[in-house]
Design a protein around this motif. Structure first.
Motif, short mmCIF file in Angstrom:
data_model
loop_
_atom_site.label_atom_id
_atom_site.label_comp_id
_atom_site.label_asym_id
_atom_site.label_seq_id
_atom_site.Cartn_x
_atom_site.Cartn_y
_atom_site.Cartn_z
N ALA A 1 0.85 -1.03 0.27
CA ALA A 1 -0.16 0.16 0.43
C ALA A 1 0.69 1.22 -0.07
O ALA A 1 0.73 2.03 -0.62
N ARG A 2 1.90 1.38 1.07
CA ARG A 2 2.59 1.98 0.94
C ARG A 2 3.36 2.81 -0.11
O ARG A 2 3.67 3.86 -1.40
N ALA B 1 2.18 1.72 -3.08
CA ALA B 1 1.40 2.28 -4.21
C ALA B 1 1.29 4.14 -4.15
O ALA B 1 1.21 4.45 -5.01
N GLU B 2 1.59 3.87 -2.61
CA GLU B 2 0.44 5.58 -1.88
C GLU B 2 2.28 6.65 -2.78
O GLU B 2 1.69 7.84 -3.63
N GLN B 3 2.54 5.94 -3.14
CA GLN B 3 4.28 6.95 -3.09
C GLN B 3 4.52 6.50 -4.51
O GLN B 3 4.85 7.55 -5.36
N ALA C 1 1.38 6.67 -6.62
CA ALA C 1 0.89 7.09 -7.16
C ALA C 1 1.48 9.09 -7.17
O ALA C 1 0.33 9.87 -7.78
N GLN C 2 2.09 9.37 -5.79
CA GLN C 2 2.47 10.76 -5.26
C GLN C 2 3.37 10.85 -6.58
O GLN C 2 3.29 11.84 -6.85
#
Length: 280
Positions: free
Chosen positions: A203-204, A206-208, A210-211
């Motif tokens: 999840a982290r 993917a979040e990174q 996306a950012q």
């Protein structure tokens, strides 16, 4: 002849008396070695006051001395208890203790031998102390906070044995085991935690990512905005035309001999180029 017989009897009697005196002498003294204490019993009754190291005179034939070792003793004692979450927890304790020399007479009167002390006092009190310590925490806490479990056990055991004249010097947990069911539960929990940690990592990640996409999009939008402002400014069309020519040259495609661009004067600047002059 008669005098000779009398003399022989005297010799026999003297030998008997000497033997009796020797026996009396051996039974009238006892030596207590360093690190020991003796309890004198006369006609089966223990006398007050322990016999400390040295030579002591005792009544022969009617007395008995029980010698106790005052040095550090070590015994391993098993224990089993239920934890706060009703799990079975087993342990084995190594207990270092010694007998209080001040209370050795009371120990002789109430407990008897060292074997009785271990079997009738230390073993059951160890079990009860372990129950007290284990009942305060879950089985997982007992394993992960082993030092706290030992501290509670030491406090309970020391308080219980002190009144019996037994001084606890140190204890150690030789072995600590739990039920197979809990072992399986621990294994399953570890697997679940590993999966959860993996999911958090994904999840982290993917979040990174996306950012990063957002940052790239913002950068691209900012670049386009700056380009648009440049094109709107005076001479902007010339910049655009130059970019078109450079792209055409580096693109590998056949450039036209003549390119004519025109439009209204507000939005474009017409020009005429002979691209043959730009080629090698």
């Amino acid at each position: 002849m008669k005098n000779q017989s009398f003399g022989n009897w005297q010799t026999v009697v003297a030998g008997i008396v000497a033997a009796i005196l020797v026996i009396f002498s051996f039974n009238s003294f006892i030596i207590i070695n360093p690190g020991q204490a003796g309890v004198l019993s006369i006609l089966g009754k223990a006398t007050d006051g322990a016999l400390i190291e040295g030579i002591h005179v005792i009544p022969p034939f009617i007395s008995r001395v029980d010698v106790y070792d005052l040095t550090v003793q070590k015994f391993e004692v098993p224990g089993e208890s239920s934890t706060k979450d009703l799990q079975t927890l087993s342990a084995r304790f190594a207990i270092n203790f010694r007998i209080n020399p001040i209370q050795v007479v009371d120990i002789r009167r109430t407990q008897g031998t060292l074997e009785n002390i271990v079997n009738k006092i230390i073993a059951p009190q160890t079990q009860e102390s372990f129950k007290i310590a284990a009942a305060k925490r879950t089985v997982e806490e007992a394993i992960t906070k082993r030092n706290e479990l030992k501290e509670d056990f030491d406090a309970a055991l020391g308080q219980r044995l002190d009144k019996y004249g037994i001084i606890v010097l140190d204890t150690s947990v030789v072995d600590l085991t739990f039920s197979p069911e809990f072992a399986k539960a621990v294994e399953e929990k570890q697997i679940a935690e590993q999966r959860a940690q993996r999911a958090v990592y994904i999840a982290r990640e993917a979040e990174q990512e996306a950012q990063a996409e957002i940052n790239r999009a913002k950068g691209k939008a900012e670049a386009q905005r700056l380009l648009a402002e440049t094109l709107k400014a005076q001479g902007g069309q010339l910049v655009l035309q130059k970019e078109a020519i450079e792209s055409w040259k580096s693109g590998g495609a056949q450039m036209p001999k003549v390119l004519v661009m025109s439009g209204d004067t507000k939005n474009s600047v017409p020009f005429l180029f002979n691209f043959a002059n730009l080629q090698d």
